[in-house]
Design an enzyme around this catalytic site. Sequence first.
Site, PDB file in Angstrom:
ATOM      1  N   THR A   1       3.704   2.605   3.090  1.00 19.95           N
ATOM      2  CA  THR A   1       5.082   2.110   3.237  1.00 19.95           C
ATOM      3  C   THR A   1       5.915   2.440   1.933  1.00 19.95           C
ATOM      4  O   THR A   1       7.231   2.365   2.238  1.00 19.95           O
ATOM      5  CB  THR A   1       5.116   0.651   3.117  1.00 19.95           C
ATOM      6  OG1 THR A   1       4.419   0.099   2.158  1.00 19.95           O
ATOM      7  CG2 THR A   1       4.247   0.066   4.431  1.00 19.95           C
TER       8      THR A   1
ATOM      9  N   ARG B   1       1.000  -1.149  -0.031  1.00 19.93           N
ATOM     10  CA  ARG B   1       0.018   0.053   0.031  1.00 19.93           C
ATOM     11  C   ARG B   1       0.730   1.137  -0.167  1.00 19.93           C
ATOM     12  O   ARG B   1       1.489   1.529   0.941  1.00 19.93           O
ATOM     13  CB  ARG B   1      -0.926  -0.001   1.206  1.00 19.93           C
ATOM     14  CG  ARG B   1      -1.796   1.140   1.455  1.00 19.93           C
ATOM     15  CD  ARG B   1      -3.006   1.182   0.579  1.00 19.93           C
ATOM     16  NE  ARG B   1      -4.051   2.015   0.911  1.00 19.93           N
ATOM     17  CZ  ARG B   1      -4.365   3.201   0.237  1.00 19.93           C
ATOM     18  NH1 ARG B   1      -3.769   3.450  -0.853  1.00 19.93           N
ATOM     19  NH2 ARG B   1      -5.448   3.849   0.879  1.00 19.93           N
ATOM     20  N   GLY B   2       0.950   1.873  -1.134  1.00 23.37           N
ATOM     21  CA  GLY B   2       2.107   2.806  -1.375  1.00 23.37           C
ATOM     22  C   GLY B   2       1.963   3.973  -0.352  1.00 23.37           C
ATOM     23  O   GLY B   2       2.763   4.418   0.265  1.00 23.37           O
TER      24      GLY B   2
ATOM     25  N   GLU C   1      -4.758  -6.637  -6.529  1.00 23.38           N
ATOM     26  CA  GLU C   1      -3.472  -7.481  -6.841  1.00 23.38           C
ATOM     27  C   GLU C   1      -3.135  -8.707  -5.903  1.00 23.38           C
ATOM     28  O   GLU C   1      -2.641  -9.871  -6.569  1.00 23.38           O
ATOM     29  CB  GLU C   1      -2.400  -6.565  -6.441  1.00 23.38           C
ATOM     30  CG  GLU C   1      -0.940  -6.606  -6.849  1.00 23.38           C
ATOM     31  CD  GLU C   1      -0.195  -5.460  -6.742  1.00 23.38           C
ATOM     32  OE1 GLU C   1       0.031  -4.438  -7.750  1.00 23.38           O
ATOM     33  OE2 GLU C   1       0.544  -5.319  -5.536  1.00 23.38           O
TER      34      GLU C   1
END
Length: 1078
Positions: free
Chosen positions: A33, A29-30, A95
Amino acid sequence: MMSFLNNKGASSSFSSTRQCNYDVFLSFRGEDTREGFTSHLYKALCDKGFYTFIDDKLPRGEEISEELIKAIKNSSILVIVLSENYAESKWCLDELAEIVDCREKDQEVQIHPVFYNVDPSEIRNQKGNFGMALANHEMKFKNNKDKVQRWRDALRKVANASGWHYKKGCSTYKSESHFIQKIVEEISNAKLNWTPLYVAEYPVGINSHAEAIVSLLDIGLDEFCMVGIHGLPGVGKTTIAKAVYNKIAKHFDGSSFLMNVRENSGTDAGIITLQKQLLNDILGDDNWKEGNKFRGISLIEKRLRCKKVFLILDDVDDSTRIENLLGKCNWFAPGSRVILTLRDRCLLVALKEKLCTTYKVKEFEIEQLEKHEALQLFNDHAFSGNKPHDEDYSKLATKFIDFAKGLPLAIEIIARDLCGKAKDEWESALDMYNKIPNKDIQKTLRVSYDGLHDTEKDIFLDIACFFKGWNKDYVVKILNACGLCPGFGIPRLVSKCLITVDGFGKLSMHDLIQQMGKEVVRQQAPDILRKRSRLCCYEDSLKVLTTNKGSKHIRGIMLNSPQLVKVQLHTEAFRKMENLKFLIVENVHICKPLEFLPNNLILLKWPYYPFHLPLEYFPEQLVAIEMPHSHIRLSKLIKQECRLENLIDVNFKDCEFITILPKLQVPNLENLKLSFCENLVEIDECFGYLEKLRMCNLVGCKKLQFLPSQLRLKSLHSFDLTGCSRLEKLPDFHQEMECLDGLYLSGSGIREVPSSIEHLTKLKNLCLHRCKNLRDLPYGIYKLQRLRQLWTSTTKLRQTCNSFDSSSEGYELDLLMKPHYFPALEILSLSETNIVTIPKSISRFPKLRDLYIMDCKLLREIQELPIRFMRIVREENCMLLDTQSASGLLNQVMEMIGISPNRVCGSARSTKHFPSETEGVEYKNPFCQHTIILWETEMPKWFNHQSVENSIFFWVGRKFPKLAVCFVLGRQAFYISVYISINGYKKREYEYIRHTGNNCNLHLFSPPQWSLQEHLNKSNPTDQNHVKVTKIISYPDFVGGANCIKRWGVHVECTCPPQEAAIPDLPLLTAGHDDDWW
């Protein structure tokens, strides 16, 4: 270990190794992190050398892109960083679902979850942030609940898998960087344990062998198993072992492939290095203290005994090398597997007896490539995977393939060498490879030779230079006399795949291995011929023998010209060759006689030698002499009273100067061939007492009159006097002659058979055909209880009343009235006898298979035959035989086959039942094919498919019915091959007919039904199957005319539409032309 996603247990199916573009795929999860943990993990992985995918450049959309899905599928290890807000992202959940699907479809994929500041139970139970996020998704996608459920399932599966758990402030890890370091280390170990090995640039023929070995390993069984892979040097054992490793290594707790064990374990230091590699491969531990190899053995057993491991030891040549790595092979955990690649098959036997006494040890032999595979591999390397665009290149490629004989090593080396070169260079290279061995090929092949003992090397070089293609037992006799112990050495060479022995006992070896052997001899003295131990090249041998350049170094010499040549050898050419053991000369005619031959010769083979042998020559060491068609005289070759202790084989076939076989002391003689010595008159009495004589061939000795008065030949198996037309009296047979199984007297002049024939209790074949002087047989013939074949044109006769014509002279054969005296008789020929009637009693011969009754001029009646057992009945030129007997004989044969003339086209359509593939089919036995040849000129009308063309077609169901094929043959010599094809599937030859053309015959045969059914089963059968029967005619001397076959046909209960009752003379619709068939 991960309970679901990274299961390393056995699987029932094994796919080939995936081609991965990425080592690691990072899912995260951009917002959580990207700037911290994930970027640091990404850098650490890249610094460690892992090619890692991170989706920081892909465009975002409603659905994940095809490019991202492709990256997931093409990655080896999938790492999911599960952070606090991971489930809020639809993109991340899609994903994740793709990642789990990928794992479920491909067991080679490994998934490693990272629980970053989240509790796995929160994800598993879908509480807290994850529960709220999923509830929000359900509201948003209330019309697509399956989508959310897919996300929930994926999260549970990942949460149930073991992974890495990090919580800030937790004492497990010193810091976040320490946590990342541990992740990278574990990925390194996981990657190392199952990273696929490089197999080959063009893996032609590898996968099928690898699959067969995987099947042999049977990794689903929870027990230990070892498989030894052996085969020719350069055949691809290591390459195939690597392919097997790639297929199944991931299913074990640890795996290791130890290359070149033989080469790397020659010293204690080398052994310790291999032990360290084994432990490091499986445990990832290379920090154990170096000690000695014995400590290493104990450590391996202690550290690995609880692990299910897969080990490959490449190129093992000794069981002690295995012990240094695996101890006594008694510590393996259930389910462990070991593969050995080896050059010596005998090692497997030693392992079974010495080490693996309680475990299974299996073996697998790698064969050379089939020709189409060899051609594909050659083209791949020579044309970079493309097909040759020039026909000339294709023809040259085929010649190189023929040279390499399916050996992958040779094909690859040659093809790479030729890649990109011009056509004329290819032609020069072909000539060069035939004359000058390639060093790279020789280097690999010679390893097996270098591992032989000295006597084994001598045996190998003798076979390579002189005895390839010879009978093994014959060569053993010769090499035994050289003190080489071939009874032990030859099996050793076979086990090392240096030579082979076929089913007929013929010695053979791969051409390149033979070339290697000859090169070993050449390297003994590259420029000085006389210093080599063996000379087998025609040019080299000729140079030495014409210039008298021999020496004591030469052990054997072969002068074999490709074409018949006339040369003059130096008359003293062999004077200096005092140690010469083998002399083989063929296709060479010399102009002057030799003045000297070495007395130490063990083998002398010189057909058509045009002179007498030197007076000085005394063959005291000779084991075998082969001089057919020569001008030798035995009285001059062998002095009276000389003792030839070693002589075993003598071949003086067609030697016109031999008139008498004098008294010789040859106590060990086993084979005597004097056939067609047309001037031979007498054989000395001493030959009646040769206790080791096994075969005596006197065929065609037309002037032979005197044999020993008694034969006491304990070991004699075959005695052939065929064509000895002046021989009127046979010797008495001593009661010790229990080994004789073949006595052949056809065309001889004998007037009686001695009563002592009763002593030949093991006689199987007795041939008395065309013995025109023979008037009687002794009663003792009835004691030959093992007789299988009897060919006679006259036997013990008694005159009988002739019910057909009292004025004609006829005889009835006694032996036909006593079938119980011949319980083993299978073949009976009554041809050219004066028999009038074949009585019903003949049907009581319990094993009679073949009956020949040609040229029986007085034969009028055949009362009955044991037709249910008969394989061949041949009746020709019996002019008085009544038509009722002939037609009755034909009807008996059809009854035996199981064919009813009334059931023809369409008969099989009348039933709605389709039999199983084997229902009603006779069992396999070699006597199921039946043949009858009659002196007839008419085709039976009930053959429902008749033709004068090349092919006949019909349809059958799932069960192939009984089939009969019939030919009406004219007065012309020719050969016929009969082929059958079903549904266009591979043709098979079912009959080969040799017709002499002396008479017009009807030739009928019925192929074995089990063979036809087996053929049908392999042709993708349906309810309607197309059958094509084709004849091909060839002529022995000239192009035939139109009268060779008057008509032919088949009778079969087919599923074709019914034919008209009257069969016309013109070809039926079921016939067809086949000028370019198959």
